[in-house]
Design a protein around this motif. Structure first.
Motif, short mmCIF file in Angstrom:
data_model
loop_
_atom_site.label_atom_id
_atom_site.label_comp_id
_atom_site.label_asym_id
_atom_site.label_seq_id
_atom_site.Cartn_x
_atom_site.Cartn_y
_atom_site.Cartn_z
N VAL A 107 0.86 -1.26 -0.16
CA VAL A 107 0.01 0.00 0.18
C VAL A 107 0.84 1.31 -0.03
CG1 VAL A 107 -1.56 1.29 1.40
CG2 VAL A 107 -1.97 -1.17 1.18
N LYS A 108 2.17 1.45 0.83
CA LYS A 108 2.94 2.50 0.83
C LYS A 108 3.46 2.56 -0.44
CE LYS A 108 6.70 4.38 3.70
NZ LYS A 108 7.40 4.59 2.60
N PHE A 109 3.97 1.40 -1.01
CA PHE A 109 4.64 1.62 -2.49
C PHE A 109 3.83 2.21 -3.38
CE2 PHE A 109 6.28 -0.04 -6.42
CZ PHE A 109 7.31 0.61 -6.51
N GLY A 110 2.30 1.58 -3.48
CA GLY A 110 1.49 2.04 -4.25
C GLY A 110 1.15 3.42 -4.28
N LYS A 111 1.23 4.23 -3.04
CA LYS A 111 0.82 5.43 -2.64
C LYS A 111 2.06 6.25 -3.18
CE LYS A 111 -1.84 5.36 1.31
NZ LYS A 111 -1.92 5.49 2.94
#
Length: 374
Positions: free
Chosen positions: A78-82
């Motif tokens: 999720v953090k990488f997607g953001k």
């Protein structure tokens, strides 16, 4: 998975079409890294030199930094997607983007013509195979996934090391030689500029090194291959020498034997300045050691297995004859005999290091600034 990735790409492209409506900001440079959560040494040095040159030329620039070492698990994804979504806005509004590894939004999207994408790969040479060279190998990526993810596409410039590696850069990135710039990485300059101070700092912390031969062992990361470094201890004379072990950041090594040091306060690059001998294998640290003219040995106990599972471009048995060993005991005996052939290392340095050592940062910054509208 294929359907999910295709839907994701379509959504990214639709969003990016909207983001590209925003005007490109003059002098804006984007740094992208998946190597760590903070800027690497190479990026820090490039940033500082860009700011220095811009001030000297009375030019206004803005540097945006996005660093994300993606960890496994939902939160990491999720953090990488953001961060990927965040990078899409900055890609749409920057004049130049500099990255040190594959970044999805760079390779999967079609960019404005006034954006220059510069791949500053995180090693100063191509000793081991990577990218397209390792597709469908045990330690590499799936060809199907790589093609689906548009791996290493959209690069305008690729920063390379010595010209002898050019063919391998082309194979690794599936590109053409006209995109290669044999400048080398800023860390080359760091090695040269800080050799004396780094050595002094290490010896201040470990004064017992001063009267002994200092041997640094720094192996590469092994995926699906067991790391076997213990044979180096069997013939090692700890009364005259010390052994420093610096494992790969992604593959920790533990040892509590007296005379073996881990030196957690210092990086491998810093420890190079303090060592008399370097022992490595397929790691690009061999090139960093060559920059400082460090006598280098290669411990290749898994040569056949590593070649089959990952692949190498530079065979140390050929590029450094007499300095590569399968048997750790034989290697240490040769090292302690002080029979090292300096001419072998001299030939290696001339062949595989970029020209004009010590000017990489300045030349790289000049290249980036040349791609910005004045």
């Amino acid at each position: 998975m294929t359907i999910i990735v295709r839907i994701g790409k379509l959504c990214m492209r639709l969003v990016y079409c909207i983001l590209k409506i925003f005007r490109t900001k003059k002098g804006k440079i984007l740094f992208l890294s998946r190597q760590s959560d903070t800027l690497s040494l190479d990026f820090r040095m490039l940033r500082d030199e860009l700011l220095r040159q811009a001030e000297e030329e009375k030019r206004s620039i803005e540097i945006v930094e996005i660093c994300n070492y993606m960890v496994d698990g939902k939160s990491g994804i999720v953090k990488f997607g953001k961060d990927v979504l965040k990078s899409m806005f900055h890609l749409a509004t920057s004049e130049a983007a500099v990255l040190d590894a594959y970044w999805p939004a760079v390779s999967m999207l079609n960019h404005k013509k006034n954006l220059t994408v510069i791949q500053m790969w995180h090693a100063i040479g191509k000793i081991k195979q990577s990218g397209y060279q390792t597709l469908d190998k045990e330690s590499g990526r799936s060809r199907k996934v790589a093609e689906l993810m548009d791996m290493h596409k959209q690069y305008d410039i690729i920063i390379a090391g010595g010209k002898a590696f050019n063919r391998f850069y082309c194979l690794s990135f599936n590109t053409t030689e006209d995109k290669l710039y044999n400048i080398g990485l800023p860390r080359i300059d760091y090695l040269i500029q800080t050799e004396a101070s780094n050595r002094a700092a290490v010896l201040e912390k470990y004064p017992e090194f001063a009267d002994k031969t200092v041997v640094l062992y720094a192996p590469t990361f092994r995926k699906n291959i067991e790391l076997k470094w213990e044979p180096l201890l069997e013939k090692f004379d700890f009364s005259k020498s010390v052994l420093i072990i610096k494992g790969h950041p992604n593959q920790a090594i533990e040892c509590d034997r007296e005379g073996v040091y881990m030196c957690p306060e210092f990086s491998s690059v810093q420890m190079l300045a303090a060592c008399d001998y370097l022992i490595t294998d397929y790691s690009a640290i061999a090139l960093e050691g060559a920059v400082l003219n460090k006598k280098t040995y290669y411990f290749l106990y898994d040569y056949e297995e590593y070649t089959r599972k990952n692949g190498i471009n530079l065979n140390p048995f050929e590029s450094m004859p007499g300095c590569a060993f399968r048997d750790g005991r034989e290697l240490i005996e040769h090292l302690q005999s002080e029979a090292y052939d300096q001419t072998v290392l001299d030939n290696y340095r001339q062949m595989y290091l970029p020209e004009n050592l010590g000017s990489s940062t300045v030349r790289l910054a000049e290249l980036v600034l040349s791609k910005l509208e004045k």
